[in-house]
Design an enzyme around this catalytic site. Structure first.
Site, PDB file in Angstrom:
ATOM      1  N   LEU A  89       0.839  -1.157   0.056  1.00 40.75           N
ATOM      2  CA  LEU A  89       0.033  -0.041  -0.137  1.00 40.75           C
ATOM      3  C   LEU A  89       0.768   1.369   0.005  1.00 40.75           C
ATOM      4  CD1 LEU A  89      -2.818  -1.212   2.268  1.00 40.75           C
ATOM      5  CD2 LEU A  89      -2.684  -1.193   0.065  1.00 40.75           C
ATOM      6  N   CYS A  90       2.207   1.330  -0.195  1.00 43.59           N
ATOM      7  CA  CYS A  90       2.995   2.309  -0.351  1.00 43.59           C
ATOM      8  C   CYS A  90       2.901   2.945  -1.701  1.00 43.59           C
ATOM      9  CB  CYS A  90       4.517   1.963   0.020  1.00 43.59           C
ATOM     10  SG  CYS A  90       4.840   1.720   1.580  1.00 43.59           S
ATOM     11  N   HIS A  91       2.986   4.189  -1.777  1.00 39.27           N
ATOM     12  CA  HIS A  91       2.832   5.077  -2.995  1.00 39.27           C
ATOM     13  C   HIS A  91       4.331   5.084  -3.427  1.00 39.27           C
ATOM     14  CE1 HIS A  91      -0.462   6.763  -0.572  1.00 39.27           C
ATOM     15  NE2 HIS A  91      -1.033   7.167  -1.784  1.00 39.27           N
ATOM     16  N   MET A 127       8.759   4.422   5.391  1.00 43.36           N
ATOM     17  CA  MET A 127       8.886   2.787   4.754  1.00 43.36           C
ATOM     18  C   MET A 127      10.035   2.935   3.945  1.00 43.36           C
ATOM     19  SD  MET A 127       6.587   1.621   6.547  1.00 43.36           S
ATOM     20  CE  MET A 127       6.665   0.028   5.927  1.00 43.36           C
ATOM     21  N   GLU A 128      10.170   3.961   3.495  1.00 38.91           N
ATOM     22  CA  GLU A 128      11.655   3.739   2.536  1.00 38.91           C
ATOM     23  C   GLU A 128      12.769   3.541   3.260  1.00 38.91           C
ATOM     24  OE1 GLU A 128       8.273   4.863  -0.083  1.00 38.91           O
ATOM     25  OE2 GLU A 128       8.892   5.720   1.851  1.00 38.91           O
ATOM     26  N   ASP A 142      23.826 -12.128   4.510  1.00 38.45           N
ATOM     27  CA  ASP A 142      23.758 -12.994   2.954  1.00 38.45           C
ATOM     28  C   ASP A 142      25.307 -13.113   2.781  1.00 38.45           C
ATOM     29  OD1 ASP A 142      22.931 -14.475   0.743  1.00 38.45           O
ATOM     30  OD2 ASP A 142      23.778 -12.746  -0.538  1.00 38.45           O
TER      31      ASP A 142
END
Length: 171
Positions: A89-91, A127-128, A142
């Site tokens: 739901l992020c733009h 969020m970014e 990793d």
């Protein structure tokens, strides 16, 4: 005898409404078309905890897969730019700046990962920043997992947010 439901009913006095939940309870993308474009900044951080020997391997540049910190930095920047493809739901945003700093810390031992993301737009970049930190931490894992499987990723959180209607937040 009928059993009484133990499912709590939604309270009409609850705190602020969740913006990604519609009136019927469905997930929805927030409409930001009426919001003014302002400069917004978000900073997030996290830690990758490992043994001193593994940290020494990273710092010396002798990890088998190559430059661990440089690769993780690039991965974090790339992840910030693709957040809307990962979080439903992020733009999608035209980010103006993304920095990912990774500092080896002998006291942990491990690495402190910090991302700063900037945009001028109608919605924030928390969020970014969080995605950048998460992917940078995962990339470190990793690249060293063959040497040490017990590496831990910890404490990913928002440190600071500037801009928008809610103003300044600092953890």
């Amino acid at each position: 005898m009928a059993r009484k439901s133990t499912t709590p009913k939604p309270s009409k006095k609850a705190g602020p409404a969740l913006t990604h939940i519609g009136a019927s309870g469905e997930a929805r993308m927030v409409d930001v078309s009426e919001k003014p474009a302002t400069e917004r900044l978000a900073v997030a951080e996290g830690r990758v905890i490992m043994t001193k020997a593994t940290l020494d391997l990273i710092v010396s540049g002798n990890a088998k897969k190559g430059d661990v910190l440089g690769t993780a930095r690039i991965a974090g920047i790339m992840a910030a730019k693709r957040t809307s493809e990962l979080i439903p739901l992020c733009h999608p945003l035209a980010l103006s700046k993304v920095t990912v700093d990774i500092a080896p810390d002998a006291k942990l031992p491990g690495c402190l990962v910090r991302a700063s993301v900037k945009v001028t737009g109608p919605t924030g970049v928390e969020m970014e920043a969080l995605t950048a930190v998460s992917v940078a931490c995962l990339t470190i894992y990793d690249m060293i997992k063959a040497v040490e499987r017990g590496v831990r990723i910890e404490g990913i959180h928002l440190v600071e947010k500037l801009g928008g209607k809610s103003g300044h937040y600092r953890a």
